[in-house]
Design a protein around this motif. Sequence first.
Motif, short mmCIF file in Angstrom:
data_model
loop_
_atom_site.label_atom_id
_atom_site.label_comp_id
_atom_site.label_asym_id
_atom_site.label_seq_id
_atom_site.Cartn_x
_atom_site.Cartn_y
_atom_site.Cartn_z
N MET A 1 4.16 5.94 -5.83
CA MET A 1 3.89 5.73 -7.43
C MET A 1 2.66 6.91 -7.41
O MET A 1 2.57 8.05 -8.51
N GLU A 2 1.57 6.85 -7.21
CA GLU A 2 0.28 7.89 -6.90
C GLU A 2 1.08 9.41 -6.80
O GLU A 2 0.79 10.48 -7.84
N TYR A 3 1.52 9.53 -5.40
CA TYR A 3 1.60 11.19 -5.25
C TYR A 3 2.79 11.21 -6.57
O TYR A 3 3.02 12.37 -7.09
N GLN B 1 1.06 -1.21 -0.23
CA GLN B 1 0.01 0.15 -0.51
C GLN B 1 0.82 1.56 0.07
O GLN B 1 0.35 1.97 -1.12
N HIS B 2 1.85 1.30 0.81
CA HIS B 2 2.88 2.73 0.78
C HIS B 2 3.59 3.06 -0.52
O HIS B 2 3.31 4.06 -1.59
N ARG C 1 0.76 12.29 -9.88
CA ARG C 1 0.36 13.61 -9.19
C ARG C 1 1.15 15.14 -9.60
O ARG C 1 0.58 16.14 -10.17
N LYS C 2 2.24 14.47 -9.21
CA LYS C 2 3.25 15.42 -8.82
C LYS C 2 3.61 15.57 -10.21
O LYS C 2 4.14 17.44 -10.62
N GLN C 3 4.06 14.80 -11.08
CA GLN C 3 4.40 14.91 -11.91
C GLN C 3 3.10 15.30 -12.59
O GLN C 3 3.14 16.40 -13.84
N GLU C 4 2.10 15.23 -12.99
CA GLU C 4 1.26 15.80 -13.52
C GLU C 4 0.56 17.41 -13.67
O GLU C 4 0.57 18.47 -13.71
#
Length: 83
Positions: A66-68, A60-61, A71-74
């Motif tokens: 990866m999601e962070y 989960q971590h 979103r940061k790149q986006e």
Amino acid sequence: MAAGLRAVRRWGLVAAAAPRLAFTRSAFVVNKANNAKPNWLGVGLAFSTSAALWAFLIKQHNEDVMEYERRKQERGHKQTKCS
């Protein structure tokens, strides 16, 4: 007040509660633990549950990181496009 006490004694509410408490045994002190013969099923279940929870936590971590990063790149691309 005295009539109330007589009624309580007659129905046995006070007298019945005291002896029961005096003769009760705790369920946790029924027998002593035998350390020479461990419960391997319980030990295995405890360790496997702990390992499964840690694996789920790490998975989960990693997904959250990866999601962070996504979103940061986006967010970075959006800021450069607007300028």
